[in-house]
Write a protein that holds these residues in place. Structure first.
Motif, PDB file in Angstrom:
ATOM      1  N   THR A  56     136.635 -14.475  75.086  1.00  0.00           N
ATOM      2  CA  THR A  56     137.117 -13.260  75.564  1.00  0.00           C
ATOM      3  C   THR A  56     136.715 -13.154  76.876  1.00  0.00           C
ATOM      4  N   TYR A  57     137.616 -12.072  77.022  1.00  0.00           N
ATOM      5  CA  TYR A  57     137.601 -12.474  78.648  1.00  0.00           C
ATOM      6  C   TYR A  57     137.629 -10.919  78.766  1.00  0.00           C
ATOM      7  N   VAL A  65     133.367 -14.198  77.126  1.00  0.00           N
ATOM      8  CA  VAL A  65     132.054 -15.152  76.281  1.00  0.00           C
ATOM      9  C   VAL A  65     132.678 -15.956  75.889  1.00  0.00           C
ATOM     10  N   ALA A  66     131.983 -17.028  75.509  1.00  0.00           N
ATOM     11  CA  ALA A  66     132.655 -18.566  74.593  1.00  0.00           C
ATOM     12  C   ALA A  66     132.170 -18.391  73.600  1.00  0.00           C
ATOM     13  N   SER A  67     132.605 -18.489  72.462  1.00  0.00           N
ATOM     14  CA  SER A  67     131.897 -18.946  71.015  1.00  0.00           C
ATOM     15  C   SER A  67     132.495 -19.782  70.537  1.00  0.00           C
ATOM     16  N   GLY A  68     131.627 -20.397  69.545  1.00  0.00           N
ATOM     17  CA  GLY A  68     132.339 -21.445  68.740  1.00  0.00           C
ATOM     18  C   GLY A  68     132.448 -22.665  68.928  1.00  0.00           C
ATOM     19  N   LEU A  69     131.096 -22.943  69.868  1.00  0.00           N
ATOM     20  CA  LEU A  69     131.779 -24.512  70.871  1.00  0.00           C
ATOM     21  C   LEU A  69     131.069 -25.117  69.693  1.00  0.00           C
ATOM     22  N   ASP A  70     131.064 -26.247  69.117  1.00  0.00           N
ATOM     23  CA  ASP A  70     130.479 -26.915  68.237  1.00  0.00           C
ATOM     24  C   ASP A  70     130.401 -28.200  68.461  1.00  0.00           C
ATOM     25  N   ASN A  71     130.225 -28.946  69.625  1.00  0.00           N
ATOM     26  CA  ASN A  71     130.680 -29.723  70.345  1.00  0.00           C
ATOM     27  C   ASN A  71     129.138 -31.314  69.944  1.00  0.00           C
TER      28      ASN A  71
END
Length: 99
Positions: A56-57, A65-71
């Motif tokens: 979301t910019y 905000v960057a969310s849900g990064l699951d690496n």
């Protein structure tokens, strides 16, 4: 006495999965204030197209905000048997707070 911070929104859907992949958020004056995008992955073994991360910019404050990064997680497990107690409120609260 409350009002929505973004009274107008436009959603852009993927025509095959019906997932919202992009969204425009407008402020009370009708100006574009935020933009969101979801990046999905096709899981052909299920089959399902699921979001992998969302960004979301905030265009007014110049941040994102960057969310849900699951690496750091393994691939999802589909078809795993579930027990009813795994859906108890205390279990869901405990799993929801795990980072």
């Amino acid at each position: 006495g409350l009002r929505d911070a973004f009274p107008e929104r436009t959603y852009y859907l993927d025509e095959d999965s019906w997932q919202i992949l992009m969204a425009d958020y407008y402020d009370a004056e009708g100006n574009l204030a935020r933009y969101g995008e979801a990046h999905g992955i096709a899981h052909s073994q299920v089959p399902a197209f699921l979001p992998a991360m969302e960004i979301t910019y905030d265009l007014t404050d110049g941040r994102y905000v960057a969310s849900g990064l699951d690496n750091q997680h393994g691939p999802p497990v589909f078809g795993k048997p579930m027990k009813p107690e795994e859906f108890a409120p205390e279990t869901l609260l405990r799993k929801g707070r795990r980072q």
